[in-house]
Design an enzyme around this catalytic site. Sequence first.
Site, PDB file in Angstrom:
ATOM      1  N   LYS A  35       1.099  -1.424  -0.185  1.00  0.00           N
ATOM      2  CA  LYS A  35      -0.402  -0.095  -0.247  1.00  0.00           C
ATOM      3  C   LYS A  35       1.292   1.271  -0.034  1.00  0.00           C
ATOM      4  O   LYS A  35       0.536   2.253  -0.781  1.00  0.00           O
ATOM      5  CB  LYS A  35      -0.903   0.021   1.518  1.00  0.00           C
ATOM      6  CG  LYS A  35       0.007   0.669   2.863  1.00  0.00           C
ATOM      7  CD  LYS A  35      -1.495   0.469   3.336  1.00  0.00           C
ATOM      8  CE  LYS A  35      -0.937  -0.189   5.370  1.00  0.00           C
ATOM      9  NZ  LYS A  35      -0.169   1.073   5.333  1.00  0.00           N
ATOM     10  N   GLU A 220      -3.786   4.378   6.352  1.00  0.00           N
ATOM     11  CA  GLU A 220      -4.242   4.232   7.458  1.00  0.00           C
ATOM     12  C   GLU A 220      -5.813   4.227   7.830  1.00  0.00           C
ATOM     13  O   GLU A 220      -6.444   4.611   8.717  1.00  0.00           O
ATOM     14  CB  GLU A 220      -3.385   4.113   8.672  1.00  0.00           C
ATOM     15  CG  GLU A 220      -2.347   3.066   8.114  1.00  0.00           C
ATOM     16  CD  GLU A 220      -2.237   1.720   8.612  1.00  0.00           C
ATOM     17  OE1 GLU A 220      -2.883   1.278   8.942  1.00  0.00           O
ATOM     18  OE2 GLU A 220      -0.678   1.309   9.317  1.00  0.00           O
ATOM     19  N   GLN A 250      -7.628  -4.520  10.002  1.00  0.00           N
ATOM     20  CA  GLN A 250      -6.217  -4.174  10.653  1.00  0.00           C
ATOM     21  C   GLN A 250      -6.974  -2.765  11.283  1.00  0.00           C
ATOM     22  O   GLN A 250      -5.850  -2.064  12.064  1.00  0.00           O
ATOM     23  CB  GLN A 250      -5.279  -4.023   9.964  1.00  0.00           C
ATOM     24  CG  GLN A 250      -4.569  -4.946   9.102  1.00  0.00           C
ATOM     25  CD  GLN A 250      -3.376  -4.804   8.430  1.00  0.00           C
ATOM     26  OE1 GLN A 250      -2.359  -4.591   9.125  1.00  0.00           O
ATOM     27  NE2 GLN A 250      -3.236  -4.476   6.961  1.00  0.00           N
TER      28      GLN A 250
END
Length: 721
Positions: A35, A220, A250
């Site tokens: 990512k 994130e 996550q």
Amino acid sequence: MDVSELIDGLNDKQREAVAAPLQNMLVLAGAGSGKTRVLVHRIAWLMQVEHASPYSIFAVTFTNKAAKEMRSRVEETIKSSVGGMWIGTFHGLSHRILRAHYRDANLPEAFQILDTDDQVRMIRRLLKAMNIDEKKWPAKQIAWYISARKDEGTRPKDIQAYDINEQLLLKVYTAYQEACDRAGLVDFAEILLRCFELLQQHPTLLRHYQQRFRYMLVDEFQDTNSIQYQWLKLLAGTENTMMIVGDDDQSIYGWRGAKIENITRFVGDFNAETIRLEQNYRSTATILKASNALIENNAERMGKSLWTEGSEGEPISVYAAFNELDESRFVASKIRSWLNAGNKLDHSAILYRNNAQSRVLEEALLQEGLKYRIYGGMRFFERQEIKDALAYLRLISNRQDDAAFERVINTPARGIGDKTLSHIRDCARNESMPLWYAAKAIVEEKHLSGRAATAISRFVEVVEKLDDSITELELAEQAQLTIEQSGLLAMYQAEKGEKGRARVENLEELISACGQYDLPIDEDFSSPLQGFLAYTSLESGEGQADEHEDAVQMMTLHSAKGLEFPLVFMVGVEEGMFPSQQSHEESGRLEEERRLCYVGMTRAMEKLYISHAESRRLYGQEKHHSPSRFLRELPDDCVEEIRIKTQVSRPAASGRFSPSVTHAVFEDSGYTLGQRVLHAKFGAGTVLNYEGSGAQSRIQVNFDDVGSKWLVTAYARLQAM
DNA sequence: CTCTGCGCACTTTTT
DNA sequence: GTGCGCAGAG
């Protein structure tokens, strides 16, 4: 640079994301799917293909580390400096905006940041002043409440308090906010909220930033809270495009306000395209298969399944330890063999659920002669002596800073006690003035005993003198002078033992940190000192330690997110530890624990060990835990139970124990024990007892080398002798 | 005012 | 097991 270079070497999905048209996009990126690579290449793509100016790019991360990595990888890719690009953390970028427009944000120029510790102290003082019982209302809990309200964008005026509890919390929240405003202090949540309100209330300002940051990227995203979401939405306006990267599997920060829903909300609010990155470049097929199986036990998922072209690899080894000492020795011995096989310690990591678990592990590593490095825990700028020194510097830069004043008015002890202090506080409250000025006023009015008055005058003099003499000096010299003149150095030099020495060393290190600090030229600081103070609050001081030494990496599962290691140990995987006791009670927490387990497992590249202990000393008490439910959720064919193999030094004839067996040696090689080893241990011990015969034999062994006080008893079922 | 000893509580954490 | 806040004596 040739455009093709930007997308060569990417897989189809990555390429699709990097070269996507200008539109809002969600990249659902699984663990180890590249990512960061996508984000970095996307930025380069925007510049090369869309001819975006660096000034128009705005990239947000959660940690300084991630921001730093992104910046350096972008520079590496575009082969030039990132120039006017804004890459930083939510807090860092918000803070930067607040500095630039402090007047519009209603802040003094020298406003400073209040960290969690300062915040709790401040609330504790308020509780005392308001006569609220701290036993019933712990300051920590109230700090938690206040931060949670700010994280959702709620000010005291927005709260309707229906019951007395709410009313009390509201009262403290209000008082706390007033105190912060008076002292020119902002806590972490305040930085975000204040910045959000600033932009919301100043349309010209907002338009300026909206017109500048045409291209927004967020890393994130599953960790964003409400105010961060609103802040991004505000900045994006209607014209700009945003690419967010995240992984709902996550999300491990729900307990501090992160909202996984923000991902799906984004897709709706921003009418975004979704791209899934599911090819994993990190772990073996076995580790992935097991991780996928685990996470499938969660009901609330967006759905995603990682795959790899890589090899199957070794099975995951599960070790049932007798107790935490046994577990630690097991880990240490495995790392020792790994090192002896020619690997680097750096490439191994031990992950645990909470920091308290690191202690035993440290001892085992020490005994095995293995170097280690612990991440997390007390950070450099949070240490007592460092905060003392910083408080002096803060007071020098801003006399209104009540938190700093309270911290150092009597540190080192200069004879200003509770009575004098409450006098100062009363005066400050009555006149609504900062403590500093109240203290000065009291001395002038001579309302005080001679001794206290002299003490205060001395303190005032020290600070003012430092302020006068300091401004011309280099930052490091300012710090040095402050540490000496304040008496802090003498105080810590007088402190005996290892602790005192370490503290003096830390103070010296603070001076050298000042010397190494570079004032960012494109940010609005009125002085290097002010810049440094903001830096110490926003960057907790990770990376001060020597990162270069080859060492085993030890950290909590939370801090392991984003990292990878060839060899990973997850320890303490037991009911009550992991998932933690508390997660059983609240709803939704169990799924978060499972995601945490998923995060841990997917850190491993080649080999993963999971261990649990039958018995464990916790807070001085012996606890018995069963293996974690997460272990049962792993497919059998991915897991290998480590069986302790046993040798008995004087084996009984014909495969039976006899009373003549008095000593047993347990090793990592030799005979196989029964299918379910309940208790096992390395080392040697005395056989106390035995029962049964042949394959069904059980022996009871005392190990007296473990500790002087308690004997460890091990039962082992022997299969063959 | 300052020092010492007792009792309590104690996930995860970045900013 | 440890660190921190508070209470009582110096």
